[in-house]
Design a protein around this motif. Structure first.
Motif, mmCIF file in Angstrom:
data_model
loop_
_atom_site.group_PDB
_atom_site.id
_atom_site.type_symbol
_atom_site.label_atom_id
_atom_site.label_comp_id
_atom_site.label_asym_id
_atom_site.label_seq_id
_atom_site.Cartn_x
_atom_site.Cartn_y
_atom_site.Cartn_z
ATOM 1 N N SER B 6 -62.558 -11.047 75.399
ATOM 2 C CA SER B 6 -61.584 -12.141 75.487
ATOM 3 C C SER B 6 -61.465 -12.631 76.935
ATOM 4 N N LYS B 7 -60.845 -13.833 77.069
ATOM 5 C CA LYS B 7 -60.623 -14.426 78.414
ATOM 6 C C LYS B 7 -59.736 -13.526 79.242
ATOM 7 N N HIS B 10 -61.646 -10.705 80.843
ATOM 8 C CA HIS B 10 -62.433 -11.146 82.007
ATOM 9 C C HIS B 10 -61.545 -11.345 83.234
ATOM 10 N N LYS B 11 -60.359 -11.898 82.977
ATOM 11 C CA LYS B 11 -59.419 -12.149 84.084
ATOM 12 C C LYS B 11 -59.008 -10.825 84.720
#
Lengths: 142, 360
Positions: B6-7, B10-11
């Motif tokens: 998921s985003k 990654h963040k």
């Protein structure tokens, strides 16, 4: 015969002359002028004698002490009166007499004519000044 | 098959990598600092110490090299002073500056005077900053340091004042006023050491009063402090006995308070700073106050030097080292001293010259 009231001996005021202004330290030129020199010189003029100021015997001087003390004298009484009624005695350090006579008197007379008053760093009692051909006493500068 | 992340993942991963990179860069910097040997030319070993609970740098250790002599090697001494100033400004949470003096092999009263003056200035400006340190290991340097008077203003680990080691070396601190009587008394003691008689010596009194008055009037408005050092050098031969005086203030320095007219500045574009400072002593410029009756102090100091009533007068101020007795030895320094340092001495010869002039 010389009388003691004709002399003002700085060592009787302090053995350790200080800086120029009262807020810079004790026994300053400003304090010496207001507590001793102004009244002694006025007395000399009114009694028509010469006041002898003796510089000898102290630990030494900063030039600013002498400049402030004698400079204020010129400013309040004029150079003409100083030349008539003041004698400076400095046998231990003759250079001080030269500095006062050749520099301080001339520079402060210039200040007096340019109406540039001296700085006062504390509130003094009334002191005398020669103005408009008469002597007056008040707190001239605050 | 590759799993899709998921985003948010990654963040989180990017932030974690950035943190790790930052920590690694900081650790590398610390290692590089520790690698600097204390006896190299660039001794600048200032090691920040983090508080493990707050993670803030609240202690700074500064190591002094082998040569701690202001007159022989002004660069190293000025570098220490500037490092103390830099650390104080950069680390706002700093509460302790630790001075590592154990490696010193050469020391003089000038360096000790400047260090004490800086310590006093920092302590006056901020009560939260405390100084600690170590003694020199070298026997001669340790004895000199102990007797210099520096410890009169310090305490040991238990908070007890150090016993006065010697009456020979005296250091006096003043603030925003002159201290005429104490100066006069110290000069009388110096005269007794050289001549056997406790008498006044007006040339030195005048010179010190001029320096004090300049410090009190022209140096920084807050935290003014000046420091007088008196250092006795005994000898079997009476002619070899001498007393060294130092005068230190942490203000702006003479060059910064000098008042040069615009036309003069244009005319002196090619002049270097030592030449400009020399001219200030020769009364070539106006007073900072702009009053016509001022500017007699520095010329008086030069006059007493030229008449040899005092000898070996050296001045360090801003980026200039000025030797008033041998102007050819004057030079521009690579570092700046925010303040003024004077050093001179008297011996029997000076006093005899003065006495001869007084009689004539």
């Amino acid at each position: 015969m010389e009388q003691s009231e004709h002399k003002l001996i700085i060592i009787e005021y302090t053995e350790y002359p200080g800086p120029r202004y009262c807020d810079q330290g004790e026994s300053s030129g400003e304090d010496f002028y207001h507590t001793q020199l102004n009244s002694a010189f006025l007395k000399a003029i009114k009694s028509n004698y010469k006041l002898k100021v003796v510089l000898d015997g102290t630990a030494g001087y900063a030039s600013s002490f002498l400049d402030e003390a004698f400079g204020n004298l010129v400013y309040d009484f004029t150079l003409e009166k100083i030349k008539k009624h003041l004698v400076i005695i400095s046998e231990e350090e003759p250079d001080w007499k030269k500095m006062i006579t050749n520099e301080t008197f001339i520079e402060w007379e210039q200040r007096r004519l340019n109406k540039k008053p001296p700085k006062k760093t504390t509130l003094h009692k009334e002191w005398s000044r020669f103005q408009n051909n008469e002597f007056n006493s008040k707190v001239w500068i605050q | 098959m590759r799993k899709l992340k998921s985003k948010k993942y990654h963040k989180f991963r990017t932030a974690k990598l950035l943190r790790k990179r930052k920590q690694s860069v900081l650790k590398k910097k610390e290692r590089n600092v520790l690698r600097n040997k204390p006896n190299s030319d660039r001794y600048d070993s200032s090691r920040p110490i983090k508080n493990k609970y707050t993670n803030r740098i609240d202690k700074q250790e500064i190591s002094v090299g082998e040569t701690f002599s202001l007159l022989k090697d002004p660069f190293n001494v000025l570098k220490l002073i500037n490092t103390i100033e830099k650390r104080k400004i950069k680390n706002k949470h700093i509460t302790n500056i630790h001075l590592e003096l154990s490696h010193i092999k050469e020391i003089d009263i000038g360096a000790i005077s400047i260090l004490l003056s800086k310590v006093n200035q920092v302590s006056l400006g901020s009560k939260r900053i405390k100084f600690s340190g170590t003694f020199p290991i070298d026997g001669t340097c340790r004895e000199f340091f102990n007797k210099s008077g520096f410890l009169d203003y310090m305490a040991d680990i238990s908070g007890n004042k150090f016993n006065k080691q010697s009456d020979n070396y005296l250091v006096r601190i003043g603030r925003d006023k002159t201290d005429n009587e104490k100066v006069g008394v110290h000069i009388k003691k110096a005269m007794k050491f050289i001549t056997g008689s406790e008498v006044h010596y007006p040339p030195v009194f005048s010179v010190i009063q001029e320096m004090c008055s300049n410090s009190v009037e022209h140096s920084n408005k807050i935290g003014k402090n000046w420091l007088l050092g008196v250092n006795y050098s005994d000898a079997e031969d009476e002619l070899e006995k001498r007393v060294t005086f130092t005068m230190t203030d942490m203000g702006f320095g003479i060059l910064k308070t000098l008042k040069r007219k615009f036309a003069t500045r244009i005319k002196e574009t090619m002049a270097n700073d030592p030449e400009i400072l020399q001219r200030a002593f020769e009364k070539k410029y106006d007073s900072a106050t702009k009053e016509v009756n001022r500017n007699k102090g520095l010329p008086l100091i030069l006059d007493r030097t030229e008449k040899k009533y005092i000898k070996g007068l050296k001045v360090i101020t801003n980026n200039v080292f000025l030797d008033l007795e041998n102007p050819s030895l004057s030079k521009t320094l690579d570092l700046n001293l925010g303040g003024t340092f004077y050093c001179w001495e008297i011996n029997l010869n000076c006093i005899e010259l003065w006495n001869k002039a007084s009689i004539n």
